[in-house]
Scaffold this active site. Structure first.
Site, PDB file in Angstrom:
ATOM      1  N   GLU A  30      28.662  56.742  11.340  1.00  0.00           N
ATOM      2  CA  GLU A  30      28.707  55.462  11.705  1.00  0.00           C
ATOM      3  C   GLU A  30      29.503  54.698  10.347  1.00  0.00           C
ATOM      4  O   GLU A  30      30.277  53.830  10.556  1.00  0.00           O
ATOM      5  CB  GLU A  30      27.318  54.831  11.705  1.00  0.00           C
ATOM      6  CG  GLU A  30      26.613  55.144  13.206  1.00  0.00           C
ATOM      7  CD  GLU A  30      26.266  56.430  13.414  1.00  0.00           C
ATOM      8  OE1 GLU A  30      26.382  57.479  12.384  1.00  0.00           O
ATOM      9  OE2 GLU A  30      25.616  56.884  14.372  1.00  0.00           O
ATOM     10  N   GLU A  38      18.715  58.307   5.886  1.00  0.00           N
ATOM     11  CA  GLU A  38      18.418  57.903   7.221  1.00  0.00           C
ATOM     12  C   GLU A  38      17.761  56.518   7.145  1.00  0.00           C
ATOM     13  O   GLU A  38      17.890  55.759   8.008  1.00  0.00           O
ATOM     14  CB  GLU A  38      17.418  58.775   7.793  1.00  0.00           C
ATOM     15  CG  GLU A  38      17.945  60.186   8.607  1.00  0.00           C
ATOM     16  CD  GLU A  38      18.889  59.771   9.988  1.00  0.00           C
ATOM     17  OE1 GLU A  38      19.967  59.290   9.745  1.00  0.00           O
ATOM     18  OE2 GLU A  38      18.251  59.546  11.049  1.00  0.00           O
ATOM     19  N   GLU A  48      21.651  61.381  25.512  1.00  0.00           N
ATOM     20  CA  GLU A  48      22.529  62.392  24.462  1.00  0.00           C
ATOM     21  C   GLU A  48      23.491  63.161  25.502  1.00  0.00           C
ATOM     22  O   GLU A  48      24.745  63.424  25.177  1.00  0.00           O
ATOM     23  CB  GLU A  48      21.625  63.377  23.815  1.00  0.00           C
ATOM     24  CG  GLU A  48      20.729  62.695  22.825  1.00  0.00           C
ATOM     25  CD  GLU A  48      21.160  62.094  21.599  1.00  0.00           C
ATOM     26  OE1 GLU A  48      22.622  62.232  21.373  1.00  0.00           O
ATOM     27  OE2 GLU A  48      20.605  61.607  20.575  1.00  0.00           O
ATOM     28  N   ASP A  50      20.980  50.149  19.025  1.00  0.00           N
ATOM     29  CA  ASP A  50      22.290  49.945  18.620  1.00  0.00           C
ATOM     30  C   ASP A  50      23.401  49.899  19.553  1.00  0.00           C
ATOM     31  O   ASP A  50      24.120  49.014  19.851  1.00  0.00           O
ATOM     32  CB  ASP A  50      22.745  51.224  17.517  1.00  0.00           C
ATOM     33  CG  ASP A  50      22.255  52.577  18.004  1.00  0.00           C
ATOM     34  OD1 ASP A  50      21.747  52.593  18.971  1.00  0.00           O
ATOM     35  OD2 ASP A  50      22.150  53.592  17.406  1.00  0.00           O
TER      36      ASP A  50
END
Ligand code: DMJ
Length: 869
Positions: A403, A385, A144, A291
């Site tokens: 996204e 989610e 992150e 991802d």
């Protein structure tokens, strides 16, 4: 008035004869109007209005952050204040993004440039340089911090440098952001100090990893995306700073992941051990956990021009298209046995994938999956989610993730189809309608209830507004040439010229490892501009059209011809009508059906002709979760405190335990049970309490089982969550086999969990019983046998309107006997009154109340858990 072809909608209404057909046509017309709207091109003025709306929303979100939260890392939009780590209740691993470095400010910097807010940008850069410290004694997530903070600093440096070169502003700027980026890069580097080269998942910004003061370094696993999403930022940092060490480390981590791919399937798992390089979770998909590993292989090729990344990407992509992509779905499979899918739900993070497919030049599956996602947002307002392959909610939270907007932007760029502008418009409208609050935009706790959560993650400003604004802007209106940049996974801008203007540092080239491979379409291909931007709107439409009623939403009502439906013949040979009658259901077929054709049917046993009135479901039923309870049975509770709990799809099945599982509770240490358990002796033979977060439920359960616990109660880490407001869910395993776990496992929300921890603090011994709710002790109000007198009749033609359509199904009307209904209502009312009196009294006396904390997910409990001991 919207047009259908050349004719306006009202033309259809007036030309129809019967009332029924008028209704049907009206509905069809309205739906077609909505469809017309979706496919209609958008005028420049309309685009401008939406763009202004996006700017206004951005000002509201960013303005609220600066006003109420800065210099804190994040805004708490419901409390109108900043989230400061350590000052708010710990939310587990989510908090590892917060490094006391004004995260949201840094993540927003280059958005300010894209949105042409250059004064604000200059001001924000000054604040960053003046206020932000990167040496805090805080343990942060390496992934992150890399994508949000390092990426944010680099993107902003590139923008500042560009503005400075233009000579109009930023003349004072002396690469301060690049210096900060370099400092941060060095603070992240200790995480790479492993024998494998795969980074630790966390690092202490001041003390690194293995330093005794670092409070981290015990983790042995990391996710694939966590290790494989460093190359863009680290390579950019190396090339901009001239220090090769960053790019070298990121490449090494990618080499390990590539080397550890499953050679049969060419897929990777979700979690890997950073020391022995073994896969810890072997489920493989394109969403959570993996991802951006795939994204970075493709984008590293675009940014750095190094073929090795494209070759790897292409090989993985072939495997993904072979096993994971089943258009329009993207499934998770076992990396060793990829023909077997491992779960029946998808997560919202995979919504980025159509965008990546556009970059890959593979438009068809991108359009298909994107359309599926759009249908899901139509049904649930936002992407939950997680949602099942039947598009039901699996996990109802929505964190304002970008996204879906990202993929919409890419598809618009590739096709020029105004449909995608309409999709963007719907995102904008929904954000305003369902997420906007006075102090910003709040995440949605559950899309089914629309309740908000006190968080606005920094990616909302970094990504969502960029993609939305770009979607509605002409290239020429932007302050930069957007095609000169590549977006990182956090949508930070890195110049594609980096590989030519700043060549690789010496020793930085990854050897192309000669892979002998079955070759196919993707093995040697480069993204092609022709397929990438066909700029042919009808191209996308023909592909989309087969998916537009996927979830059943928006389908027009078409009366269907009479169909034969087989009703079951019971073992005892009863006719279906009698069989239903024996259950109290009387079935009356439509007269006209019987009159016309009934005689022919007489001799055909087991077949009953009825009219199928509707075909598709408007709203899907939610997955059924059997409520469980944690019942406190030792004195002074004696069974009177009953906490609603959710079950698990793995571990011991409590429905099969006649008397439930009993034991006294002990808090696990560490409380999250994500590291080695250090109070095994205390836990032996007891039921463990463990906090949700940091690692998978299955991993916690395994550790606690090994430590000798006889059951686990997981407690939600989200502050204030409770079973009254949040629907229960079933905990799922980790994608691998969970057969080894034989403990009973239940989940309680944090307010119910607080009752348990408070009880534990007050009393030495707290015995609880874990069992399905229907079997709780003293629950003498056993479910009444269904004694309703139900009459069913089939719908008349035209009686159902479009909104009620469900299917494939029979539509009946239930007519409940009035008297019984009334009796039940009165009884319920009386029960509530009694409970209310008892609670009010308990409140006043400050004594234990014989109440149920959150006893039902739907009815409000009469006493909150805080009145319980
Ligand atoms: C972002 O922080 C990044 O896009 C990351 O790769 C995964 N998704 C979040 C936002 O949802």
């Amino acid at each position: 008035m919207a047009k259908m072809g050349n004719k306006p909608c009202w033309w259809l209404i007036h030309s129809s004869r019967s009332r029924m057909s008028t209704t049907i046509l009206l509905i069809t017309c309205l739906l077609t109007w909505a469809k017309c709207q979706e496919n209609q091109s958008m005028t420049q003025e309309e685009k401008l209005v939406i763009r202004d709306q996006i700017i206004e929303m951005f000002d509201h979100a960013y303005g609220s952050y600066m006003k109420y939260a800065y210099p804190a890392d994040e805004l708490m939009p419901l409390s109108c204040k900043g989230r400061v780590r350590g000052q708010e209740p710990n939310r587990g691993d989510i908090d590892d993004s917060l490094g006391k470095f004004s995260l949201t400010l840094i993540d927003t910097l280059d958005t300010l440039v894209v949105l042409n807010k250059l004064d604000d940008f200059e001001d924000a850069v000054r604040k960053t340089v003046r206020d932000v410290r990167l040496d805090n004694d805080v343990v942060v997530s390496v992934f992150e911090t890399n994508i949000r903070v390092l990426g944010g600093l680099l993107g902003a440096h590139v923008m500042a440098d560009l503005l400075r070169q233009r000579g109009e502003r930023m003349q004072w700027y002396q690469d301060e952001l690049l210096h900060m980026a370099k400092e941060l890069g060095h603070r992240l580097l200790p995480a790479f100090n492993t024998t494998s080269g795969l980074p630790y998942p966390k690092v202490n910004l001041r003390y690194g990893v293995l330093n005794p003061l670092s409070r981290t370094g015990t983790e042995s696993d990391t996710c694939t995306a966590c290790a494989g999403t460093m190359i863009l930022e680290f390579a950019a940092l190396s090339r901009l700073s001239g220090e090769s060490v960053f790019e070298e480390n990121a490449r090494k981590a990618l080499d390990v992941l590539w080397d550890r791919r499953q050679r049969g399937s060419d897929l990777v798992g979700t979690v890997i051990n950073i020391h022995n390089e073994e896969w810890v979770r072997r489920d493989s998909g394109v969403g959570a956990g993996i991802d951006s590993y795939y994204e970075y292989l493709m984008k590293a090729y675009i940014l750095l021009g190094d073929n090795v990344f494209l070759e790897r990407f292409n090989i993985h992509y072939s495997a993904i298209m072979k096993y994971i992509s089943q258009p329009p779905l993207l499934l998770n499979v076992h990396m060793h046995n990829p023909t077997v899918s491992v779960r029946s739900w998808m997560d919202s993070l995979l919504a980025f994938f159509p965008g990546l497919q556009v970059l890959r030049g593979d438009l068809k599956p991108a359009i298909e999956t994107h359309e599926m996602l759009y249908q899901v947002t139509k049904q649930h307002k936002f992407l939950p989610e997680a949602f099942t392959t039947e598009f039901r909610v699996h996990w109802g939270q929505h964190l304002l993730r970008p996204e879906f907007a990202e993929s919409t932007y890419y598809l618009y760029k590739a096709t020029g189809d105004p449909y995608y502008l309409r999709v963007g418009q719907s995102i904008v409208e929904k954000l305003n309608a369902y997420a906007r609050v006075p102090c910003g935009f709040a995440a949605v706790q559950d899309v089914r209830t629309g309740t908000h959560e006190d968080r606005m993650d920094s990616f909302f400003l970094a990504e969502m507004f960029k993609y939305l604004y770009l979607l509605f802007s002409e290239k020429t209106e932007l302050p930069i040439d957007i095609d000169d940049y590549i977006f990182t996974t956090e949508a930070h801008l890195l110049p594609v010229s980096l590989s030519t203007t700043k060549p690789p540092c010496p020793g930085n080239d990854t050897e192309t490892d000669p892979v002998s491979h079955e070759e196919d379409l993707f093995t040697h291909s480069c993204p092609s501009l022709e397929t990438l931007f066909p700029n042919n709107p009808s191209f996308a439409k023909t592909i989309r059209d087969s998916y537009k009623y996927l979830t059943g939403v928006g389908r027009a009502f078409h009366p269907l011809p009479v169909r034969e439906i087989e009703l079951p013949l019971h073992d005892n040979g009863m006719e279906p009508v009698e069989f239903l009658k024996s259950m109290g259901i009387s079935l009356t077929p439509l007269n006209e059906v019987m009159a016309g054709e009934g005689r022919r049917q007489k001799d055909r046993k087991g077949v009953y002709r009825v009219k199928l009135v509707a075909e598709l479901s408007q709203t899907q039923e939610e997955e059924e979760v059997l409520p469980h309870v944690v019942q406190l049975i030792s004195p002074p509770y004696l069974g009177r405190t009953v906490l609603t709990a959710g079950p698990a799809k793995f571990g011991l099945d409590l429905t099969k335990q006649e008397h439930g599982v009993k034991g006294s509770i002990v808090k696990a240490s560490p409380y999250t049970a994500c590291g080695p358990i250090d109070n095994a002796q205390e836990l032996e033979g007891h039921i463990a309490l463990a906090l949700r977060g940091d690692c998978m439920f299955a991993a916690k359960a395994r550790r606690l089982q090994e430590a000798g616990a006889i059951g686990v109660i997981f407690i939600d880490h989200r502050e204030g969550s409770n079973s009254e407001e949040t629907p229960l869910f079933q905990m799922v395993g980790d994608g691998d086999s969970t057969e080894d776990i034989n403990l009973p496992l239940v989940f309680v929300f944090s307010r119910e969990g607080a009752v348990l921890t408070a009880a534990l603090e007050e009393h030495q011994n707290v015995d609880v019983l874990l069992l399905p709710k229907e079997r709780q002790l003293g629950h003498d109000k056993t479910e009444k046998p269904v004694s309703m007198n139900i009459k069913l009749r089939l719908a008349e033609e035209g009686e159902l309107d479009e909104g009620a359509a469900r299917g494939p199904t029979l539509e009946f009307f239930l007519e409940k006997e009035q008297l019984l209904l009334k009796e039940e209502e009165e009884e319920e009312l009386e029960h509530r009154e009694q409970q209310h009196k008892a609670c009010t009294k308990a409140d006043k006396d400050g004594r234990t109340a014989p109440c149920t904390a959150g006893s039902s997910p739907t009815t409000k409990s009469n006493c909150g858990p805080d009145t319980n001991p």
